[in-house]
Scaffold this motif. Structure first.
Motif, PDB file in Angstrom:
ATOM      1  N   UNK A 335      46.011  44.087  41.430  1.00 12.73           N
ATOM      2  CA  UNK A 335      47.159  43.619  42.216  1.00 12.73           C
ATOM      3  C   UNK A 335      46.785  43.462  43.684  1.00 12.73           C
ATOM      4  N   UNK A 336      46.120  44.498  44.220  1.00 14.02           N
ATOM      5  CA  UNK A 336      45.812  44.499  45.648  1.00 14.02           C
ATOM      6  C   UNK A 336      44.898  43.342  46.014  1.00 14.02           C
ATOM      7  N   UNK A 337      44.079  42.875  45.059  1.00 14.85           N
ATOM      8  CA  UNK A 337      43.192  41.753  45.347  1.00 14.85           C
ATOM      9  C   UNK A 337      43.914  40.416  45.224  1.00 14.85           C
ATOM     10  N   UNK A 338      45.174  40.451  44.764  1.00 16.07           N
ATOM     11  CA  UNK A 338      45.941  39.218  44.685  1.00 16.07           C
ATOM     12  C   UNK A 338      45.828  38.493  43.358  1.00 16.07           C
ATOM     13  N   UNK A 339      45.221  39.120  42.346  1.00 16.94           N
ATOM     14  CA  UNK A 339      45.166  38.486  41.026  1.00 16.94           C
ATOM     15  C   UNK A 339      46.569  38.448  40.434  1.00 16.94           C
ATOM     16  N   UNK A 343      45.656  36.662  35.126  1.00 20.38           N
ATOM     17  CA  UNK A 343      44.273  36.849  35.578  1.00 20.38           C
ATOM     18  C   UNK A 343      43.872  38.315  35.458  1.00 20.38           C
ATOM     19  N   UNK A 347      40.849  39.304  33.067  1.00 21.17           N
ATOM     20  CA  UNK A 347      39.563  39.626  33.688  1.00 21.17           C
ATOM     21  C   UNK A 347      39.329  41.126  33.827  1.00 21.17           C
TER      22      UNK A 347
ATOM     23  N   UNK B  92      51.942  37.575  46.314  1.00 20.10           N
ATOM     24  CA  UNK B  92      50.537  37.204  46.124  1.00 20.10           C
ATOM     25  C   UNK B  92      49.897  36.759  47.431  1.00 20.10           C
ATOM     26  N   UNK B  95      49.209  39.805  49.472  1.00 17.56           N
ATOM     27  CA  UNK B  95      48.111  40.608  48.913  1.00 17.56           C
ATOM     28  C   UNK B  95      46.752  39.994  49.175  1.00 17.56           C
ATOM     29  N   UNK B  96      46.710  38.647  49.234  1.00 16.17           N
ATOM     30  CA  UNK B  96      45.399  38.058  49.492  1.00 16.17           C
ATOM     31  C   UNK B  96      45.042  38.137  50.980  1.00 16.17           C
ATOM     32  N   UNK B 119      34.850  38.393  42.055  1.00 14.35           N
ATOM     33  CA  UNK B 119      35.947  38.081  41.131  1.00 14.35           C
ATOM     34  C   UNK B 119      37.175  37.501  41.832  1.00 14.35           C
ATOM     35  N   UNK B 120      37.697  38.233  42.817  1.00 15.41           N
ATOM     36  CA  UNK B 120      38.923  37.764  43.471  1.00 15.41           C
ATOM     37  C   UNK B 120      38.702  36.483  44.274  1.00 15.41           C
ATOM     38  N   UNK B 123      38.657  33.646  41.650  1.00 12.51           N
ATOM     39  CA  UNK B 123      39.874  33.359  40.890  1.00 12.51           C
ATOM     40  C   UNK B 123      41.111  33.187  41.763  1.00 12.51           C
ATOM     41  N   UNK B 124      41.155  33.883  42.899  1.00 13.60           N
ATOM     42  CA  UNK B 124      42.352  33.792  43.740  1.00 13.60           C
ATOM     43  C   UNK B 124      42.167  32.741  44.825  1.00 13.60           C
ATOM     44  N   UNK B 126      39.714  30.513  44.811  1.00 14.17           N
ATOM     45  CA  UNK B 126      39.064  29.335  44.220  1.00 14.17           C
ATOM     46  C   UNK B 126      37.799  28.933  44.970  1.00 14.17           C
ATOM     47  N   UNK B 169      37.025  44.349  49.284  1.00  9.76           N
ATOM     48  CA  UNK B 169      38.213  43.893  50.018  1.00  9.76           C
ATOM     49  C   UNK B 169      37.833  42.865  51.068  1.00  9.76           C
ATOM     50  N   UNK B 172      37.542  39.039  50.477  1.00  7.31           N
ATOM     51  CA  UNK B 172      38.736  38.190  50.479  1.00  7.31           C
ATOM     52  C   UNK B 172      39.096  37.775  51.902  1.00  7.31           C
TER      53      UNK B 172
END
Lengths: 435, 261
Positions: A335-339, A343, A347, B92, B95-96, B119-120, B123-124, B126, B169, B172
């Motif tokens: 969640x904290x990473x924004x997935x 996702x 993942x 979202x 969080x990003x 990963x993030x 996927x988040x 792109x 972290x 991102x």
């Protein structure tokens, strides 16, 4: 007090090998078999039992007859060779009827279709089972169900082709809408679109294409399926479909959305709360009442659907166990990473939950594969009861009792043991914690 | 904790007037239990805030509200100009922008270090895989463990895992970093390596909110220390005055307990 002198080690000790008396066969025997009076007694008893078992079974197996045309011929051959008192296995029945145990009443001149389907099965599951194979092979795996269906049941090729197009339509709608409408809604709309296409489009398209380009295999009726062909058709389909279905049910059960949650809980609890045979009877009798009159819904298909439901309910609970074992921190980090939800599930959560659940999932599959023999109760020719009964109905083989069961059991064992070994291989391969 | 080389650090760190996080009259309950009571807090960009307090005082819960790992029931939280409501899109987006480091690292054990980091972004955000890997290696160099990139988290020490978590972290490119007791689960000899990483981050001007019991870190890096008790902000001050001249009885008691030994 003068005794307490200070000490400083100047050189560190290297590791030394253990004493010789602490290793080797003698030590192992002493520790594991003869560690005390009780264990020694138990070891001897066990040894005695093993010897008795071999003594009882060995002559019967040693006196096996492979070439005979009937049970009586078997008996006379054994009597001639080993004396009138001797007993022996009559494997000639397997030699004469193996094809029925494997394929039921499938037309003999069409056996090649089964061979091709079975060989192709390995090509299709290989990339799923072994991650080292090229990922592009997965497209073959996706196509396999329709190819297998066409090969086994026959008929025009256009039915499976347009059915596949329906899945393509579903995927296209899903991909087009999932960003805007969310995963669940997009999948629902896609399914509706595909269903409309399947119900109203496929029949007409199939007929017209068949008139343009007739490409068909002789049709084989579901009644003619039997033996391990039937067990594998039901088993493999149920395994392949129940896993994703179980994942969705497990997620649904944990969902915050009340309707999805209660539907999932209701489904799981109902299916698990009812014996499989009840569901099979439902499949063979009751569904006919509920469906619009005139629709003939293939019996194998109905049974496959209910066996799949049954397996999926159990898989869902096994996976729920895996989900429960994951620390909350994994969800929070995702969640904290924004997935987003899907996702994170795909993942982070599912790869770990499924890994934890591997032993439970494989046990469920093994149990379910063996349960395919229960279809005998709705008149299908399963290898254990259905085919054995048919074979024994032949006057020539009337008294043969153990041999068909042993034959069937050995084949089941090979399949199930392979699954079990594969699951252990997978567990070892996915082991990540080097603690 | 030993005093690291941070005397010169403070001079480099500047606080701007731009508001990064604005919390107004925020309340939160767990059932009947009133965990957070009337929290008001403004964090400017570039600020390093240390939040201290006895356990159960709500300090973790408060920073977890900032990226909505916990939901607040009344009041307003605005992060980078975005108000946190139940709107998933906003959540979202926040969080990003906000990075978080947990007490128990929460690395993904089934992925390699490099995969954890990429990963993030992939996927988040792109970001293309190649680019994400370059960024990941850059931050792994920064936390001084590039050689671990292809290992799994289970093969690393606690301090290394926490540095990977910080790097994860940072990949991102967050504008705000939250630290929830980042050194509490570590052996004493590993605490310093993690704190050094955090100090470096502070020197680069990262906005940081840090729940910690490391008072040496607070004195060295923070420009504001917030003391919480019973779900409320009891006292806030610059570190010098906070430690040398605490005002409330509660603060004095807390400080005498943690600095007493």
């Amino acid at each position: 007090m003068t005794e307490t002198s200070s000490f400083v080690r100047t050189d560190m000790l290297p590791p030394a090998p253990p004493p010789v008396s602490q290793t080797g066969v003698i030590k192992w025997l002493r520790e594991n078999l003869f560690s005390g009076p009780l264990n020694t007694t138990l070891t001897l008893c066990g040894l005695g039992f093993a010897i008795w078992l071999v003594q009882a079974a060995a002559p019967w197996l040693l006196h096996s007859v492979w070439n005979a045309n009937s049970q009586n011929e078997c008996r006379s051959i054994i009597a001639e060779t080993w004396g009138p008192e001797a007993t022996g296995a009559c494997w000639a029945i397997i030699r004469a009827r193996w094809h029925q145990f494997l394929f039921g009443f499938y037309p003999m001149d069409q056996y090649w279709r089964i061979y091709v389907t079975f060989a192709a099965l390995f090509v299709a599951i290989a990339p799923v089972l072994f991650a080292t194979l090229p990922r592009r092979m997965l497209w073959l795996s996706l196509l396999y169900p329709l190819v297998a269906f066409w090969l086994l049941w026959g008929g025009p090729i256009w039915g499976p082709v347009f059915t596949a197009l329906g899945f393509g339509l579903w995927a296209a709608v899903f991909l087009a809408l999932s960003v805007r409408l969310g995963v669940v809604v997009a999948a629902g709309i896609g399914l509706v679109a595909a269903a409309v296409f399947w119900i109203y489009g496929v029949g007409a398209l199939e007929a017209s294409m068949q008139s343009v380009l007739p490409l068909a295999l002789p049709e084989v009726d579901s009644d003619q399926f039997g033996g391990f062909l039937l067990a594998l058709v039901i088993g493999v389909t149920a395994i392949v479909v129940s896993l994703p279905m179980g994942v969705l049910l497990a997620l649904g059960r944990q969902s915050d959305m009340l309707i999805i949650k209660s539907l999932s809980v209701g489904f799981i609890e109902f299916i698990r709360g009812v014996p499989l045979i009840t569901l099979l009877f439902t499949a063979s009798l009751l569904l006919q009442y509920f469906l619009p009159s005139g629709t003939s819904f293939d019996l194998i298909l109905r049974v496959v659907i209910l066996v799949t439901f049954f397996a999926a309910a159990y898989i869902a609970e096994v996976i729920r166990g895996g989900l429960a074992a994951l620390p909350r921190g994994q969800y929070e980090a995702a969640d904290a990473l924004g997935l987003d939800y899907w996702q994170a599930q795909r993942l982070i959560i599912m790869p770990q939950a499924l890994k934890i659940s591997i032993p439970g999932i494989v046990s469920t599959f093994i149990g379910m594969f063996k349960d395919t023999t229960l279809v005998a109760f709705v008149g299908l020719m399963d290898p254990l009861k259905g085919i054995s009964t048919v074979v024994r109905a032949d006057l020539n083989w009337k008294g043969v009792y153990w041999e068909p069961y042993i034959f069937v059991a050995v084949i089941f064992f090979i399949f199930n043991f392979s699954m079990s070994r594969y699951s252990m291989f997978l567990e070892r391969k996915l082991k990540r914690d080097h603690r | 904790m030993s005093e690291p080389n941070i005397q010169s650090a403070r001079a480099k760190m500047q606080v701007s007037d731009e508001v990064a996080v604005q919390i107004t009259a925020m309340n939160k309950w767990y059932g009947q239990f009133h965990v957070l009571r009337d929290i008001n807090l403004t964090v400017n960009r570039g600020e390093r805030i240390v939040i201290a307090g006895p356990s159960g005082s709500g300090k973790s819960t408060m920073i977890r509200c900032i990226n909505r790992l916990e939901e607040h029931q009344s009041g307003q939280i605005i992060v980078d100009g975005i108000e946190l409501t139940s709107d998933l899109k906003n959540i979202d987006k926040v969080r990003s922008e906000v990075g978080m480091v947990f007490q128990h690292f929460n690395l993904f054990p089934h992925l390699t270090i490099l995969e954890n980091l990429t990963l993030a972004p992939i996927w988040v955000r792109k970001v293309p895989k190649r680019e994400a890997e370059e960024t990941a290696m850059y931050f792994l160099e920064k936390v001084k463990i590039p050689e671990q990139a292809h290992k799994y988290p289970g093969q690393l020490s606690g301090g290394q895992q926490q540095r990977v978590a910080i790097a994860r972290s940072l990949c991102m490119k967050p504008r705000i970093m939250l630290f929830d007791e980042p050194t509490s689960a570590l052996d004493p000899e590993m605490i310093k390596e993690v704190l050094d990483t955090m100090i470096e981050l502070a020197e680069e001007g990262m906005t940081m909110l840090c729940v910690t019991h490391e008072m040496g870190f607070a004195q060295a890096v923070a420009n504001r220390v917030i003391f919480m008790a019973d779900g409320q902000i009891v006292e806030q001050n610059n570190p010098h005055d906070f430690f040398n001249n605490p005002q409330s009885e509660r603060t004095k008691q807390f400080l005498s307990q943690i600095l007493g030994h």
